[in-house]
Scaffold this active site. Structure first.
Site, PDB file in Angstrom:
ATOM      1  N   ARG A  62      11.876 -13.395  43.652  1.00 20.08           N
ATOM      2  CA  ARG A  62      13.175 -12.761  43.416  1.00 20.08           C
ATOM      3  C   ARG A  62      14.245 -13.280  44.378  1.00 20.08           C
ATOM      4  O   ARG A  62      15.420 -13.362  44.012  1.00 20.08           O
ATOM      5  CB  ARG A  62      13.034 -11.245  43.536  1.00 20.08           C
ATOM      6  CG  ARG A  62      14.281 -10.451  43.092  1.00 20.08           C
ATOM      7  CD  ARG A  62      13.988  -8.963  43.078  1.00 20.08           C
ATOM      8  NE  ARG A  62      15.079  -8.185  42.499  1.00 20.08           N
ATOM      9  CZ  ARG A  62      15.882  -7.372  43.187  1.00 20.08           C
ATOM     10  NH1 ARG A  62      15.715  -7.242  44.490  1.00 20.08           N
ATOM     11  NH2 ARG A  62      16.827  -6.690  42.585  1.00 20.08           N
ATOM     12  N   ILE A  88      21.769  -8.498  40.026  1.00 26.52           N
ATOM     13  CA  ILE A  88      20.383  -8.734  39.642  1.00 26.52           C
ATOM     14  C   ILE A  88      19.726  -7.366  39.509  1.00 26.52           C
ATOM     15  O   ILE A  88      19.924  -6.484  40.343  1.00 26.52           O
ATOM     16  CB  ILE A  88      19.646  -9.602  40.679  1.00 26.52           C
ATOM     17  CG1 ILE A  88      18.204  -9.893  40.222  1.00 26.52           C
ATOM     18  CG2 ILE A  88      19.677  -8.995  42.058  1.00 26.52           C
ATOM     19  CD1 ILE A  88      17.468 -10.884  41.121  1.00 26.52           C
ATOM     20  N   SER A  89      18.977  -7.167  38.463  1.00 22.70           N
ATOM     21  CA  SER A  89      18.446  -5.839  38.159  1.00 22.70           C
ATOM     22  C   SER A  89      17.433  -5.368  39.189  1.00 22.70           C
ATOM     23  O   SER A  89      16.743  -6.161  39.839  1.00 22.70           O
ATOM     24  CB  SER A  89      17.768  -5.848  36.780  1.00 22.70           C
ATOM     25  OG  SER A  89      18.685  -6.122  35.768  1.00 22.70           O
ATOM     26  N   GLN A  90      17.325  -4.065  39.301  1.00 24.12           N
ATOM     27  CA  GLN A  90      16.310  -3.435  40.133  1.00 24.12           C
ATOM     28  C   GLN A  90      14.924  -3.869  39.651  1.00 24.12           C
ATOM     29  O   GLN A  90      14.660  -3.918  38.454  1.00 24.12           O
ATOM     30  CB  GLN A  90      16.468  -1.917  40.025  1.00 24.12           C
ATOM     31  CG  GLN A  90      15.587  -1.118  40.942  1.00 24.12           C
ATOM     32  CD  GLN A  90      15.938   0.354  40.870  1.00 24.12           C
ATOM     33  OE1 GLN A  90      16.619   0.783  39.953  1.00 24.12           O
ATOM     34  NE2 GLN A  90      15.470   1.118  41.840  1.00 24.12           N
TER      35      GLN A  90
END
Length: 240
Positions: A62, A88-90
């Protein structure tokens, strides 16, 4: 376009607020350890059970999909800014939506809202090919560079309006939408293969939305189920 915040239930939201912050500022072994703890404490402990999804979340770096200034926060339990007003998504949301899509190795996936490229990378670990569309050209280019740098050859990135889908490569086994339209665009339904699944948040911009799973049967009939209340950034169009 990626998720900003979400809520599933009071209990879940409480657990998110109390989850530890994880860093990935050291060498590769530290990154791997941070990812492993992220998956255990932020994802598996919240109910994601698909072992292929958990393995992909442990593998995808990530920190490679966030700006340098945010890399020390890469494995925290939160969205992170990636520029152009997007995030950026969880990690949990990425894992949940991936599990809901039920990916198979032979699947071809359409993702609407490339954002950082992180969701596409997770999917690329699990399926044959990912076609992903991002409305912001700068983000599309950055995502492509990150995916190429890491070595994902089964992802095709395009800058464009996701409402129209990608008819040249349809039909798709899976469609994942990572921003919220106020209605499900008909072209995305049309481009979903019989037997396919769509995971999409739907609802008004200024209110809670619904995370839905759509399934199309062999006759073309579409059924829809609501998984949870969520809050995503809006799915933009070129006319916006």
């Amino acid at each position: 376009m990626t998720v900003a915040t979400y809520m599933i239930s009071g209990a879940i939201m409480f657990s998110l607020l109390c989850a530890p912050d994880l860093n990935a500022a050291g060498p590769a072994s530290d990154d791997a350890a941070a990812r492993s703890e992220m998956v255990t404490r932020q994802i598996a402990d919240r109910g994601v059970r698909d072992q292929r999804v958990l393995s992909a979340m442990r593998k995808v770096p990530r920190h490679e999909f966030v700006p340098a200034a945010e890399r020390r926060h890469a494995y925290r339990d939160t969205p992170l800014p990636i520029g152009d007003g997007q995030t950026i998504s969880q990690p949990y949301i990425v894992a949940l939506m991936t599990e809901l899509a039920r990916p198979d190795p032979s699947d071809r996936v359409l993702e609407i809202g490339t954002g950082s490229g992180y969701q596409a990378a997770v999917l690329a670990e699990l399926v044959q090919h990912v076609y992903t569309i991002e409305i912001e050209p700068v983000l599309a280019q950055r995502a492509k560079q990150a995916l190429d740098r890491i070595g994902y050859r089964n992802v095709t990135v395009r800058a464009g309006d996701g409402y129209a889908g990608w008819p040249e490569h349809a039909p798709f086994d899976i469609v994942i939408v990572t921003a919220a339209p106020d209605h499900i665009p008909q072209p995305l339904i049309d481009q979903l293969k019989a037997g396919g699944r769509m995971v999409v948040p739907v609802g008004p911009i200024a209110s809670t939305q619904q995370l839905r799973v759509l399934e199309k049967d062999t006759t073309g009939k579409v059924s829809s189920s609501v998984v949870a209340p969520v809050r995503f950034v809006p799915l933009r169009r070129n006319s916006d």
